[in-house]
Scaffold this motif. Sequence first.
Motif, PDB file in Angstrom:
ATOM      1  N   ALA A  42       0.909  -1.176   0.031  1.00  0.00           N
ATOM      2  CA  ALA A  42       0.042   0.091   0.053  1.00  0.00           C
ATOM      3  C   ALA A  42       0.923   1.249   0.076  1.00  0.00           C
ATOM      4  O   ALA A  42       0.370   2.368  -0.355  1.00  0.00           O
ATOM      5  N   PHE A  43       2.204   1.028   0.508  1.00  0.00           N
ATOM      6  CA  PHE A  43       3.235   2.204   0.250  1.00  0.00           C
ATOM      7  C   PHE A  43       3.690   2.427  -1.176  1.00  0.00           C
ATOM      8  O   PHE A  43       4.512   3.385  -1.354  1.00  0.00           O
ATOM      9  N   GLY A  44       3.319   1.812  -2.044  1.00  0.00           N
ATOM     10  CA  GLY A  44       3.853   1.748  -3.702  1.00  0.00           C
ATOM     11  C   GLY A  44       2.788   1.224  -4.343  1.00  0.00           C
ATOM     12  O   GLY A  44       1.633   1.253  -4.003  1.00  0.00           O
ATOM     13  N   ARG A  45       3.301   1.056  -5.674  1.00  0.00           N
ATOM     14  CA  ARG A  45       2.405   0.138  -6.439  1.00  0.00           C
ATOM     15  C   ARG A  45       2.073  -1.598  -6.058  1.00  0.00           C
ATOM     16  O   ARG A  45       2.778  -1.953  -5.235  1.00  0.00           O
ATOM     17  N   PRO A  46       0.730  -1.748  -6.254  1.00  0.00           N
ATOM     18  CA  PRO A  46       0.259  -2.989  -5.820  1.00  0.00           C
ATOM     19  C   PRO A  46       0.964  -4.065  -6.331  1.00  0.00           C
ATOM     20  O   PRO A  46       0.447  -4.815  -7.642  1.00  0.00           O
ATOM     21  N   ARG A  47       2.322  -4.513  -6.061  1.00  0.00           N
ATOM     22  CA  ARG A  47       3.269  -5.481  -6.771  1.00  0.00           C
ATOM     23  C   ARG A  47       3.715  -6.238  -5.472  1.00  0.00           C
ATOM     24  O   ARG A  47       4.154  -5.805  -4.423  1.00  0.00           O
ATOM     25  N   VAL A  48       4.328  -7.573  -5.892  1.00  0.00           N
ATOM     26  CA  VAL A  48       5.142  -8.271  -4.905  1.00  0.00           C
ATOM     27  C   VAL A  48       6.451  -7.607  -4.484  1.00  0.00           C
ATOM     28  O   VAL A  48       6.687  -7.590  -3.608  1.00  0.00           O
ATOM     29  N   GLN A  49       6.684  -7.005  -5.611  1.00  0.00           N
ATOM     30  CA  GLN A  49       8.217  -6.453  -5.485  1.00  0.00           C
ATOM     31  C   GLN A  49       8.100  -5.080  -4.495  1.00  0.00           C
ATOM     32  O   GLN A  49       8.928  -5.118  -3.644  1.00  0.00           O
ATOM     33  N   SER A  50       6.802  -4.442  -4.641  1.00  0.00           N
ATOM     34  CA  SER A  50       6.709  -3.312  -3.697  1.00  0.00           C
ATOM     35  C   SER A  50       6.540  -3.958  -2.225  1.00  0.00           C
ATOM     36  O   SER A  50       7.198  -3.192  -1.247  1.00  0.00           O
ATOM     37  N   ALA A  51       5.785  -4.936  -1.995  1.00  0.00           N
ATOM     38  CA  ALA A  51       5.705  -5.697  -0.681  1.00  0.00           C
ATOM     39  C   ALA A  51       7.096  -5.990  -0.055  1.00  0.00           C
ATOM     40  O   ALA A  51       7.293  -5.567   0.986  1.00  0.00           O
ATOM     41  N   TRP A  52       7.960  -6.652  -0.852  1.00  0.00           N
ATOM     42  CA  TRP A  52       9.165  -6.907  -0.333  1.00  0.00           C
ATOM     43  C   TRP A  52       9.975  -5.772  -0.228  1.00  0.00           C
ATOM     44  O   TRP A  52      10.500  -5.716   1.034  1.00  0.00           O
ATOM     45  N   LEU A  53      10.319  -4.675  -0.836  1.00  0.00           N
ATOM     46  CA  LEU A  53      10.878  -3.704  -0.694  1.00  0.00           C
ATOM     47  C   LEU A  53      10.545  -2.940   0.499  1.00  0.00           C
ATOM     48  O   LEU A  53      11.290  -2.434   1.511  1.00  0.00           O
ATOM     49  N   SER A  54       9.140  -2.759   0.802  1.00  0.00           N
ATOM     50  CA  SER A  54       8.660  -2.199   1.898  1.00  0.00           C
ATOM     51  C   SER A  54       8.922  -2.848   3.453  1.00  0.00           C
ATOM     52  O   SER A  54       9.491  -2.124   4.257  1.00  0.00           O
ATOM     53  N   GLY A  55       8.813  -4.168   3.319  1.00  0.00           N
ATOM     54  CA  GLY A  55       9.348  -4.869   4.435  1.00  0.00           C
ATOM     55  C   GLY A  55      10.906  -4.862   4.739  1.00  0.00           C
ATOM     56  O   GLY A  55      11.178  -4.539   5.778  1.00  0.00           O
ATOM     57  N   ARG A  56      11.575  -4.910   3.646  1.00  0.00           N
ATOM     58  CA  ARG A  56      12.897  -4.941   3.554  1.00  0.00           C
ATOM     59  C   ARG A  56      13.683  -3.262   4.241  1.00  0.00           C
ATOM     60  O   ARG A  56      14.439  -3.361   5.028  1.00  0.00           O
ATOM     61  N   ASP A  57      12.896  -2.539   3.546  1.00  0.00           N
ATOM     62  CA  ASP A  57      13.418  -1.309   4.121  1.00  0.00           C
ATOM     63  C   ASP A  57      12.988  -0.969   5.415  1.00  0.00           C
ATOM     64  O   ASP A  57      13.533  -0.252   6.279  1.00  0.00           O
ATOM     65  N   LEU A  58      11.713  -1.247   5.837  1.00  0.00           N
ATOM     66  CA  LEU A  58      11.234  -1.074   7.321  1.00  0.00           C
ATOM     67  C   LEU A  58      12.260  -1.960   8.272  1.00  0.00           C
ATOM     68  O   LEU A  58      12.583  -1.599   9.280  1.00  0.00           O
ATOM     69  N   GLY A  59      12.431  -3.059   7.872  1.00  0.00           N
ATOM     70  CA  GLY A  59      13.451  -3.829   8.660  1.00  0.00           C
ATOM     71  C   GLY A  59      14.687  -3.217   8.913  1.00  0.00           C
ATOM     72  O   GLY A  59      15.340  -3.120   9.972  1.00  0.00           O
ATOM     73  N   ARG A  60      15.443  -2.521   7.794  1.00  0.00           N
ATOM     74  CA  ARG A  60      16.597  -1.958   7.979  1.00  0.00           C
ATOM     75  C   ARG A  60      16.430  -0.667   8.837  1.00  0.00           C
ATOM     76  O   ARG A  60      17.365  -0.287   9.572  1.00  0.00           O
ATOM     77  N   ALA A  61      15.310   0.166   8.699  1.00  0.00           N
ATOM     78  CA  ALA A  61      15.109   1.264   9.496  1.00  0.00           C
ATOM     79  C   ALA A  61      14.746   0.871  11.006  1.00  0.00           C
ATOM     80  O   ALA A  61      15.526   1.384  11.899  1.00  0.00           O
ATOM     81  N   LEU A  62      14.372  -0.364  11.344  1.00  0.00           N
ATOM     82  CA  LEU A  62      14.232  -0.803  12.554  1.00  0.00           C
ATOM     83  C   LEU A  62      15.453  -1.286  13.131  1.00  0.00           C
ATOM     84  O   LEU A  62      15.798  -0.930  14.317  1.00  0.00           O
ATOM     85  N   VAL A  63      16.432  -1.661  12.454  1.00  0.00           N
ATOM     86  CA  VAL A  63      17.715  -2.166  12.946  1.00  0.00           C
ATOM     87  C   VAL A  63      18.438  -0.737  13.226  1.00  0.00           C
ATOM     88  O   VAL A  63      19.234  -0.662  14.332  1.00  0.00           O
ATOM     89  N   ASP A  64      18.466   0.080  12.414  1.00  0.00           N
ATOM     90  CA  ASP A  64      18.989   1.467  12.822  1.00  0.00           C
ATOM     91  C   ASP A  64      18.580   1.973  13.935  1.00  0.00           C
ATOM     92  O   ASP A  64      19.189   2.664  14.965  1.00  0.00           O
ATOM     93  N   ARG A  65      17.315   1.930  14.265  1.00  0.00           N
ATOM     94  CA  ARG A  65      16.496   2.453  15.279  1.00  0.00           C
ATOM     95  C   ARG A  65      16.941   1.675  16.455  1.00  0.00           C
ATOM     96  O   ARG A  65      17.179   2.453  17.749  1.00  0.00           O
ATOM     97  N   LEU A  66      16.872   0.322  16.630  1.00  0.00           N
ATOM     98  CA  LEU A  66      17.465  -0.553  17.537  1.00  0.00           C
ATOM     99  C   LEU A  66      18.928  -0.546  18.077  1.00  0.00           C
ATOM    100  O   LEU A  66      19.409  -0.588  19.171  1.00  0.00           O
ATOM    101  N   LEU A  67      19.632  -0.506  16.813  1.00  0.00           N
ATOM    102  CA  LEU A  67      21.208  -0.780  17.183  1.00  0.00           C
ATOM    103  C   LEU A  67      22.045   0.819  16.978  1.00  0.00           C
ATOM    104  O   LEU A  67      23.188   0.672  17.310  1.00  0.00           O
TER     105      LEU A  67
END
Length: 316
Positions: A287-312
Amino acid sequence: MVVVGAGIAGVACAAELVRAGIPVEVRERARVTGGRMASQRFDGRPADLGAAYFTVDHSDFAAVAEEWRSAGLAREWTDTLVAYGPEGRRELPGGPTRWAAPRGLRSLVEHLARDLPVVHDRLVLTVEPGPRVDGRSCAAVALAMPGPQAALLLDPALGAATRAVTGQRWSPTLSGVLRFPARRWPDFRAAFVNGHPVLSLVCDDGDRRGDGAPVLVAHTTPEFASGHLSQPTAAGPAIEQAVRDLFGLPEPAELVHVHRWTYAKPATGGDGTFHLDDDGIGIAGDAFGRPRVQSAWLSGRDLGRALVDRLLGPPG
């Protein structure tokens, strides 16, 4: 750290956290991993019920697709689709390569999740300030699901997260799996159906799977689906008849399954690729990009990296 939802966005998010050494638990309310990349076996043969295929135009996701290909899980399927409309059938200009999965698209998410701590049949009820998940404190929470579902979990006090999901608009669909006595339809891979009261997309699942089975998977329009969400199976005969009429098929099909997707596709894309607020609540999905499998993967990957930065803390 808790990730809620084991679709491709949630799995991609959790993978980044695990890679950084952050303890994480992925909670999934369904019995299997995959989310809207759903496949189900009928008489031992998988059929894709959710996403019809995936495309690749981002270098990072291309590396994931190659990993799937090397594992024998994905293959390039076609760059040519057709469209049916009031004026009949027409070939669409060559487009991006669509990828398919011989064992079903769910197998791709399962492959990415193979080393992750995923707990199935685990329903999350509340996400509160703290953050707290069902009353238990955690370092952060990632919600990887359609916004309307996330909104049901969020405490109203989590204002930024609530606003991020309540602004999402989603459309429904029904997907019907039809098994015919033989392959008698005109040659096609997948067909967009325009201006039809019932159908929006039909896929040749035997071609997509590569086994030549006489199976079609039909996806309905949001308008048709909206009138049948309470009893999706009852819509099966109308779907079967619409497919036969579209392709001029005289023999009836066996209606194998009708699947309801209340939140099948985000109607509008958002800014960025994810949401992460000061409360430690992250939200990911296509929902944060185009309705595509790739968009969902990028969204999760990018959120994961942001959470790593936040926590570590950021690298270096």
